[in-house]
Enzyme design. Structure first.
Site, mmCIF file in Angstrom:
data_model
loop_
_atom_site.group_PDB
_atom_site.id
_atom_site.type_symbol
_atom_site.label_atom_id
_atom_site.label_comp_id
_atom_site.label_asym_id
_atom_site.label_seq_id
_atom_site.Cartn_x
_atom_site.Cartn_y
_atom_site.Cartn_z
ATOM 1 N N SER A 133 0.851 -1.189 0.000
ATOM 2 C CA SER A 133 0.000 0.000 0.000
ATOM 3 C C SER A 133 0.885 1.237 0.000
ATOM 4 C CB SER A 133 -0.880 0.010 1.256
ATOM 5 O OG SER A 133 -1.520 1.251 1.438
ATOM 6 N N TYR A 146 -1.172 -0.700 10.457
ATOM 7 C CA TYR A 146 -1.415 -0.916 9.033
ATOM 8 C C TYR A 146 -0.230 -0.415 8.222
ATOM 9 C CZ TYR A 146 -3.753 -0.891 4.492
ATOM 10 O OH TYR A 146 -4.086 -1.117 3.170
#
Length: 250
Positions: A133, A146
């Protein structure tokens, strides 16, 4: 003989879109996810030669058994993961949330790679694509674990790529930005330059099959993420000020 691919996180979102794209190109598919019903629906949409495995990816032994039963893997797209972080009313995510995110997004991916890798090494060919990501390059204060898990994927993938150089096994790392998926619906905040899951899937497949080392999208956010650790902290806060968010309570 058709090429064979295993896709994790295949029951929805990017994984489903990747599966449909590969099916259209005639690949034999192994689709893995936690929801057997949704996996079966995706398999039906794909048609052709498709095997499914309803597996919690933290159960490395079950995934390894699925790989052994599936057979030779030409392309492994590790796409599974969760988004979690700060909930409304919290300053920072809880320790339980943080540990769960790292276990699923990083530790289980490493386990999955090592279920697929020996076969690729033995055949002297194969491609591994890790879906990380932009958050792995640009830290998210609302989802530290995350960001950490996705940063771990970037470094693990790039290190593994170099370790495997000359072996016939390639490793690519993909860093998507905002993609319109059910998981994206957990993100309660601004989502600039969001693209469709189909668009993301096509980019992932194209760059993975080209053995691209590291790539990301969309264009406006990708270069900003690459430079985020180099620019002054105040300037980074200015850029990211409109991107603060919370995660939907489960």
């Amino acid at each position: 003989m058709s090429r064979a691919a295993i896709v994790t996180g295949a029951s929805s979102g990017i994984g489903r879109a990747v599966a449909l794209e590969l099916a259209q190109a005639g690949w034999r598919l192994g689709l893995v996810g936690r929801d057997e019903g949704r996996l079966a629906q995706v398999a039906q949409e794909c048609g052709g030669d498709v095997q499914i495995g309803a597996i919690d990816m933290r159960d490395t032994a079950s995934f390894a058994a699925f790989v052994a039963q599936f057979g030779a893997v030409d392309l492994f797209i590790s796409n599974h993961g969760i988004l979690d972080g700060r909930r409304d009313g919290e300053v920072v995510e809880s320790g339980v949330v943080a540990q769960n995110v790292v276990a699923i997004n990083l530790q289980s991916v490493i386990g999955a790679i090592h279920a697929v890798l020996p076969g690729m090494q033995a055949r002297g060919k194969g491609q591994i694509a890790l879906v990380s990501s932009l958050a792995g390059l640009s830290p998210l204060p609302d989802a530290p674990a995350y960001s950490a898990s996705k940063a771990g994927l970037v470094m693990y993938g790039l290190s593994l790529r170099e370790a495997l150089r000359g072996s016939g096994v390639g490793v690519s790392v993909c860093c998507p930005g905002y993609v319109a998926t059910p998981m994206g619906g957990e993100h309660l905040g601004n989502r600039p330059h969001e693209i469709s899951a189909q668009d993301a899937a096509r980019r992932i497949i194209k760059n993975a099959l080209a053995n691209k080392r590291l790539f990301g999208f969309p264009a406006p956010l990708w270069p900003m993420a690459l430079f985020s650790l180099l620019i002054p902290e105040g300037l980074l806060r200015l850029f990211n000020g409109g991107l603060r968010f919370t995660v939907k309570k489960r």
